[in-house]
Design a protein around this motif. Structure first.
Motif, PDB file in Angstrom:
ATOM      1  N   ASP A 108     108.906  10.839 -50.734  1.00 51.25           N
ATOM      2  CA  ASP A 108     109.961  10.206 -51.527  1.00 51.25           C
ATOM      3  C   ASP A 108     111.096  11.168 -51.870  1.00 51.25           C
ATOM      4  OD1 ASP A 108     107.638   8.119 -53.410  1.00 51.25           O
ATOM      5  OD2 ASP A 108     108.580   7.858 -51.443  1.00 51.25           O
ATOM      6  N   SER A 109     110.754  12.468 -51.967  1.00 52.24           N
ATOM      7  CA  SER A 109     111.769  13.442 -52.351  1.00 52.24           C
ATOM      8  C   SER A 109     112.356  14.173 -51.149  1.00 52.24           C
ATOM      9  CB  SER A 109     111.181  14.450 -53.334  1.00 52.24           C
ATOM     10  OG  SER A 109     110.062  15.101 -52.771  1.00 52.24           O
ATOM     11  N   GLY A 110     112.023  13.716 -49.938  1.00 56.16           N
ATOM     12  CA  GLY A 110     112.594  14.334 -48.751  1.00 56.16           C
ATOM     13  C   GLY A 110     111.570  15.098 -47.941  1.00 56.16           C
ATOM     14  N   TYR A 111     112.028  16.121 -47.244  1.00 55.85           N
ATOM     15  CA  TYR A 111     111.166  16.898 -46.366  1.00 55.85           C
ATOM     16  C   TYR A 111     110.067  17.573 -47.169  1.00 55.85           C
ATOM     17  CZ  TYR A 111     109.684  20.599 -43.169  1.00 55.85           C
ATOM     18  OH  TYR A 111     108.944  21.437 -42.387  1.00 55.85           O
ATOM     19  N   MET A 112     108.858  17.531 -46.628  1.00 62.59           N
ATOM     20  CA  MET A 112     107.702  18.096 -47.306  1.00 62.59           C
ATOM     21  C   MET A 112     107.162  19.278 -46.518  1.00 62.59           C
ATOM     22  SD  MET A 112     105.776  14.569 -48.336  1.00 62.59           S
ATOM     23  CE  MET A 112     104.394  15.441 -49.057  1.00 62.59           C
ATOM     24  N   CYS A 113     106.713  20.289 -47.228  1.00 57.01           N
ATOM     25  CA  CYS A 113     106.105  21.445 -46.571  1.00 57.01           C
ATOM     26  C   CYS A 113     104.773  21.045 -45.952  1.00 57.01           C
ATOM     27  CB  CYS A 113     105.888  22.571 -47.576  1.00 57.01           C
ATOM     28  SG  CYS A 113     107.430  23.308 -48.178  1.00 57.01           S
ATOM     29  N   PRO A 114     104.368  21.744 -44.896  1.00 57.73           N
ATOM     30  CA  PRO A 114     103.083  21.425 -44.266  1.00 57.73           C
ATOM     31  C   PRO A 114     101.930  21.523 -45.260  1.00 57.73           C
ATOM     32  CG  PRO A 114     104.330  22.986 -42.931  1.00 57.73           C
ATOM     33  CD  PRO A 114     105.049  22.856 -44.226  1.00 57.73           C
ATOM     34  N   ALA A 115     100.960  20.641 -45.113  1.00 59.97           N
ATOM     35  CA  ALA A 115      99.784  20.700 -45.967  1.00 59.97           C
ATOM     36  C   ALA A 115      99.011  21.987 -45.678  1.00 59.97           C
ATOM     37  CB  ALA A 115      98.891  19.482 -45.711  1.00 59.97           C
ATOM     38  N   LEU A 116      98.337  22.500 -46.716  1.00 58.01           N
ATOM     39  CA  LEU A 116      97.626  23.761 -46.563  1.00 58.01           C
ATOM     40  C   LEU A 116      96.626  23.727 -45.417  1.00 58.01           C
ATOM     41  CD1 LEU A 116      96.877  25.002 -50.198  1.00 58.01           C
ATOM     42  CD2 LEU A 116      98.327  26.088 -48.479  1.00 58.01           C
ATOM     43  N   ASP A 117      95.975  22.591 -45.234  1.00 56.05           N
ATOM     44  CA  ASP A 117      94.928  22.537 -44.205  1.00 56.05           C
ATOM     45  C   ASP A 117      95.487  22.399 -42.801  1.00 56.05           C
ATOM     46  OD1 ASP A 117      93.834  19.059 -44.750  1.00 56.05           O
ATOM     47  OD2 ASP A 117      95.801  19.957 -44.384  1.00 56.05           O
ATOM     48  N   THR A 118      96.827  22.353 -42.686  1.00 60.64           N
ATOM     49  CA  THR A 118      97.430  22.318 -41.355  1.00 60.64           C
ATOM     50  C   THR A 118      98.001  23.669 -40.947  1.00 60.64           C
ATOM     51  OG1 THR A 118      99.647  21.689 -42.100  1.00 60.64           O
ATOM     52  CG2 THR A 118      98.063  19.905 -41.721  1.00 60.64           C
ATOM     53  N   LEU A 119      97.921  24.647 -41.830  1.00 59.96           N
ATOM     54  CA  LEU A 119      98.481  25.976 -41.545  1.00 59.96           C
ATOM     55  C   LEU A 119      97.492  26.761 -40.694  1.00 59.96           C
ATOM     56  CD1 LEU A 119      99.958  26.618 -45.070  1.00 59.96           C
ATOM     57  CD2 LEU A 119     101.253  26.194 -42.979  1.00 59.96           C
ATOM     58  N   ASP A 120      97.967  27.163 -39.511  1.00 61.73           N
ATOM     59  CA  ASP A 120      97.073  27.755 -38.515  1.00 61.73           C
ATOM     60  C   ASP A 120      97.110  29.282 -38.479  1.00 61.73           C
ATOM     61  OD1 ASP A 120      98.417  25.073 -36.916  1.00 61.73           O
ATOM     62  OD2 ASP A 120      96.234  25.201 -37.125  1.00 61.73           O
ATOM     63  N   ALA A 121      98.191  29.856 -38.923  1.00 58.82           N
ATOM     64  CA  ALA A 121      98.327  31.313 -38.864  1.00 58.82           C
ATOM     65  C   ALA A 121      98.971  31.818 -40.142  1.00 58.82           C
ATOM     66  CB  ALA A 121      99.176  31.717 -37.656  1.00 58.82           C
ATOM     67  N   TRP A 122      98.478  32.932 -40.639  1.00 58.77           N
ATOM     68  CA  TRP A 122      98.979  33.560 -41.861  1.00 58.77           C
ATOM     69  C   TRP A 122      99.277  35.028 -41.598  1.00 58.77           C
ATOM     70  CZ3 TRP A 122      99.316  31.380 -46.883  1.00 58.77           C
ATOM     71  CH2 TRP A 122      98.833  30.069 -46.984  1.00 58.77           C
ATOM     72  N   GLY A 123     100.282  35.530 -42.296  1.00 57.65           N
ATOM     73  CA  GLY A 123     100.539  36.958 -42.250  1.00 57.65           C
ATOM     74  C   GLY A 123      99.732  37.696 -43.305  1.00 57.65           C
ATOM     75  N   GLN A 124      99.872  39.003 -43.307  1.00 55.88           N
ATOM     76  CA  GLN A 124      99.129  39.848 -44.249  1.00 55.88           C
ATOM     77  C   GLN A 124      99.850  40.024 -45.569  1.00 55.88           C
ATOM     78  OE1 GLN A 124      95.935  41.135 -43.685  1.00 55.88           O
ATOM     79  NE2 GLN A 124      96.125  39.640 -42.037  1.00 55.88           N
ATOM     80  N   GLY A 125     101.121  39.698 -45.606  1.00 60.75           N
ATOM     81  CA  GLY A 125     101.869  39.769 -46.851  1.00 60.75           C
ATOM     82  C   GLY A 125     102.740  41.010 -46.953  1.00 60.75           C
ATOM     83  N   THR A 126     103.799  40.879 -47.758  1.00 57.70           N
ATOM     84  CA  THR A 126     104.679  42.002 -48.068  1.00 57.70           C
ATOM     85  C   THR A 126     104.965  41.962 -49.561  1.00 57.70           C
ATOM     86  OG1 THR A 126     106.761  43.125 -47.489  1.00 57.70           O
ATOM     87  CG2 THR A 126     106.810  40.717 -47.521  1.00 57.70           C
ATOM     88  N   LEU A 127     104.901  43.110 -50.206  1.00 57.05           N
ATOM     89  CA  LEU A 127     105.018  43.180 -51.655  1.00 57.05           C
ATOM     90  C   LEU A 127     106.474  43.267 -52.079  1.00 57.05           C
ATOM     91  CD1 LEU A 127     103.762  43.504 -54.489  1.00 57.05           C
ATOM     92  CD2 LEU A 127     103.648  45.975 -54.042  1.00 57.05           C
ATOM     93  N   VAL A 128     106.833  42.397 -52.995  1.00 56.65           N
ATOM     94  CA  VAL A 128     108.160  42.421 -53.613  1.00 56.65           C
ATOM     95  C   VAL A 128     107.976  42.745 -55.093  1.00 56.65           C
ATOM     96  CG1 VAL A 128     110.162  41.033 -54.264  1.00 56.65           C
ATOM     97  CG2 VAL A 128     109.165  40.798 -51.975  1.00 56.65           C
ATOM     98  N   THR A 129     108.641  43.778 -55.543  1.00 55.84           N
ATOM     99  CA  THR A 129     108.577  44.175 -56.950  1.00 55.84           C
ATOM    100  C   THR A 129     109.985  44.189 -57.510  1.00 55.84           C
ATOM    101  OG1 THR A 129     106.651  45.581 -56.504  1.00 55.84           O
ATOM    102  CG2 THR A 129     107.816  45.930 -58.578  1.00 55.84           C
ATOM    103  N   VAL A 130     110.184  43.390 -58.558  1.00 56.13           N
ATOM    104  CA  VAL A 130     111.489  43.315 -59.207  1.00 56.13           C
ATOM    105  C   VAL A 130     111.355  43.961 -60.580  1.00 56.13           C
ATOM    106  CG1 VAL A 130     113.399  41.841 -59.911  1.00 56.13           C
ATOM    107  CG2 VAL A 130     111.939  41.174 -57.980  1.00 56.13           C
TER     108      VAL A 130
END
Length: 132
Positions: A108-130
């Protein structure tokens, strides 16, 4: 090997900017929507932004709307997250994830992000400190 690698994190003062990159290897990213997540210490993982496979649709969490911009360069197999006007509460490990060959999904609010259970690949992450 299917892999996503994030980069671009670091230490930045409040009000500053960073651009994160998410590079895919072992597969073509051009038919996969990609989402950025973040997880701050002691907090649950939060979806930040996502982009459809061709880049025509995007979605942002309310907490970053107007400050962050997601984009992609399919020729370079890369998705970016431009973060401006950073706040201390943006401090987190940022991850990207891809859903292979998923078409855009709309609610209803437009484009939706993929559901968690459809995500096939993940990165290891990068740290952002503000922090000042």
């Amino acid at each position: 090997q299917l892999q996503l690698v994030e980069s671009g994190g670091g230490l930045v003062q409040p009000g500053g900017s960073l651009r994160l990159s998410c590079v895919a290897s072992g597969f073509a990213l051009d038919d996969s929507p990609v989402e950025w997540f973040r997880q701050a210490p002691g907090k649950e993982r939060e979806g930040v932004s996502c982009i459809s496979s061709r880049g025509g649709y995007t979605h942002y969490a309310d907490s970053v709307k107007g400050r962050f911009t997601i984009s992609r360069d399919n020729a370079g197999n890369t998705v970016y997250l431009q973060m401006n006007s950073l706040k201390p509460e943006d401090t987190a490990v940022y991850y990207c994830a891809a859903a292979f060959r998923r078409p855009p999904v709309f609610g209803d609010s437009g484009y939706m992000c993929p559901a968690l259970d459809t995500l096939d690949a993940w990165g290891q992450g990068t740290l952002v400190t503000v922090s000042s």
